[in-house]
Design an enzyme around this catalytic site. Structure first.
Site, short mmCIF file in Angstrom:
data_model
loop_
_atom_site.label_atom_id
_atom_site.label_comp_id
_atom_site.label_asym_id
_atom_site.label_seq_id
_atom_site.Cartn_x
_atom_site.Cartn_y
_atom_site.Cartn_z
N CYS A 1 -10.82 -9.12 22.11
CA CYS A 1 -10.05 -8.73 23.83
C CYS A 1 -8.56 -8.05 23.67
CB CYS A 1 -9.84 -10.08 23.99
SG CYS A 1 -11.43 -11.07 24.24
N GLU A 2 -8.64 -6.64 22.99
CA GLU A 2 -7.24 -6.28 23.23
C GLU A 2 -7.82 -4.71 23.20
OE1 GLU A 2 -3.97 -5.32 22.46
OE2 GLU A 2 -3.83 -7.32 21.42
N GLY B 1 -0.20 4.60 -3.39
CA GLY B 1 -1.53 4.03 -2.45
C GLY B 1 -2.75 4.97 -2.24
N GLY C 1 3.60 7.57 -0.88
CA GLY C 1 3.75 7.84 -0.13
C GLY C 1 3.21 9.59 0.10
C1 LIG Z 1 3.74 0.07 1.06
C2 LIG Z 1 4.24 0.86 -0.39
C3 LIG Z 1 4.22 2.24 -1.33
C4 LIG Z 1 2.02 2.63 -1.05
O1 LIG Z 1 2.41 3.62 -0.14
P1 LIG Z 1 1.51 4.22 -0.16
O2 LIG Z 1 1.30 4.84 1.36
O3 LIG Z 1 0.51 3.97 -0.08
O4 LIG Z 1 1.17 5.48 -1.26
C5 LIG Z 1 4.03 1.78 -2.28
N1 LIG Z 1 5.71 1.07 -2.43
C6 LIG Z 1 5.89 0.63 -1.99
C7 LIG Z 1 7.91 -0.15 -2.77
C8 LIG Z 1 5.33 0.20 -0.55
O5 LIG Z 1 6.34 -0.48 0.26
#
Ligand SMILES: *Cc1c(COP(=O)(O)O)cnc(C)c1O
Length: 420
Positions: free
Chosen positions: A340-341, A273, A230
């Site tokens: 189509c959205e 991520g 996150g």
């Molecule tokens: C989506 C997710 C992440 C990665 O989130 P990012 O915002 O891309 O860092 C990590 N852990 C869990 C459990 C997730 O669902």
């Protein structure tokens, strides 16, 4: 700052040749940039013994990219068996893989435990007694309930389907220990695209407090805390970058204080991520149409099936037009795909210079939750993925979907029942 100036400057001179060779649309990922972010992360946390990032596979599930990350010492956070298989296929195994699933079936746990296993991160207290076998190491996902959260994507923990509650957490570990689990971890995920580093330090502090409490009650020493992912990236120009070193410094201090108080510390795991790959990818697409009705539209040769974030979250993705970065005057346009959205728009009322058909548009920050969120609604096919290597070469790392792919699930042995 969206797409880094280094990435932009290296890509720009050869972008027309790449377009000529591979054809638009495509996502292209910057190896040098990804490597740099991995190094920055590892360096920031070097004072915490056993620090490990488990890349959230869902953000960019491409084996070529995952191999780069594995070479930097990263493990993989997986939410499904296909993601675990991807990780195993590039050579990761055992505790290099974390299985953070929810609403999981016994069959899935079985698969996750096979072939040297993975770290099971259990989403509920009930799951421990449903496992096909008791692993040596168990992690629970912790949901604190009320807590200040960052933003709307992550929502209110009290309404979230994830995790074990505060009141259940001691019982969960007690149950696990009584069933023979020997080593323990704790996980939480309470942020999404968070740009406030202090919030992430608070998350680590929260988990340290919880494990201290569990240790006090059950005498369990924790192997690791996993503060989730996150970490945010600045999508809009002018937004400051996430202050990684301040976060690392804060958490390192908390770990030192914990060590002083308790004589031991857990390892620190993270599962970002977006922060790792997000800024290091762009979606490259060509202008194919212009339309002037109640608004002015620029039509491109891809759609939200290649990048859903603007349509789904009204997310801003910066766009520049190759070779026309400094051109004026600017005009307000919507940049649209073919679905189509009506929310199939990469940009809404965006100031852009005038374009002609064949112009190359570069949509920034598509290196995470971009291609991966693609879909086939409306018969849209997902685009190819390219790797822009640090030697300036370019490699196809996923081909574009074809009509045959689209029809593949209609190719099956007939099966009917009844009428009864
Ligand atoms: C989506 C997710 C992440 C990665 O989130 P990012 O915002 O891309 O860092 C990590 N852990 C869990 C459990 C997730 O669902």
């Amino acid at each position: 700052m969206p797409m880094s100036p280094e990435f932009k400057n290296r890509l720009a001179p050869i972008l027309p040749q790449i377009v000529h060779k591979f054809g638009t649309p495509f996502h292209i990922y910057d190896e040098a940039g990804i490597n740099q972010t991995c190094d920055e992360l590892n360096l920031a946390f070097e004072k915490i013994q056993g620090f490990k990032e488990y890349f959230a596979v869902k953000a960019l599930p491409n084996p070529s990219i995952m191999t780069l990350l594995k070479d930097k010492g990263f493990g993989f956070d997986c939410s499904s068996i296909p993601e675990i298989t991807l990780s195993r296929n590039i050579g990761s195994q055992g505790e290099e893989i974390m299985f953070t699933s929810n609403n999981t079936s016994s069959q899935q746990f079985q698969k996750a435990l096979e072939q040297n296993g993975s770290i099971l991160n259990l989403d509920d207290i009930s799951l421990i007694s449903k496992l096909p076998e008791i692993p040596e190491l168990i992690c629970f996902r912790y949901n604190p309930g009320s807590r200040r959260t960052g933003n709307k994507i992550i929502g209110n923990p009290m309404e979230s389907k994830y995790g074990v509650t505060h009141d259940q957490i001691v019982t969960a570990y007690k149950k696990a220990r009584n069933l023979g689990v020997k080593r323990f971890g704790i996980h939480t995920m309470l942020a999404s695209n968070e740009l406030d580093y202090e919030y992430m330090v608070e998350t680590a502090d929260m988990l340290l407090t919880v494990i201290k409490q569990i240790h006090g009650t059950l005498g369990i020493q924790f192997d690791f805390i996993n503060i989730g992912g996150g970490l945010g990236i600045p999508y809009t120009p002018g937004t400051p970058k996430f202050n990684l070193s301040a976060m690392a410094l804060g958490i390192t201090r908390s770990f030192e204080a914990f060590k002083k108080q308790n004589g031991w510390t857990p390892k620190l795991y993270m599962e970002s991520g977006r922060f790792i790959t997000g800024p290091h990818g762009v979606l490259v697409t060509s202008v194919i149409n212009h339309k002037a009705t109640y608004r002015n539209y620029v039509g491109v040769d891809t759609s939200m099936s290649a990048l859903m974030r603007p349509g789904m979250y009204e997310a801003y993705h910066h766009i520049h037009i190759h070779g026309k970065e400094n051109l004026t005057p600017l005009k307000k346009v919507d940049v649209v795909g073919a679905l189509c959205e009506n929310n199939d728009k990469f940009a809404v009322q965006r100031d852009l210079p005038a374009t002609v058909e064949g112009d190359i548009l570069v949509i920034h920050d598509t290196g995470a939750h971009g291609h991966a969120m693609g879909f086939n609604y409306n018969g849209q096919l997902r685009p190819k993925e390219l790797l822009f290597k640090k030697d300036m070469g370019v490699e196809l790392i996923r081909r574009a979907e074809t009509m045959d792919d689209y029809f593949a699930t209609l190719n099956f042995n007939p099966k009917t029942m009844g009428p009864i």
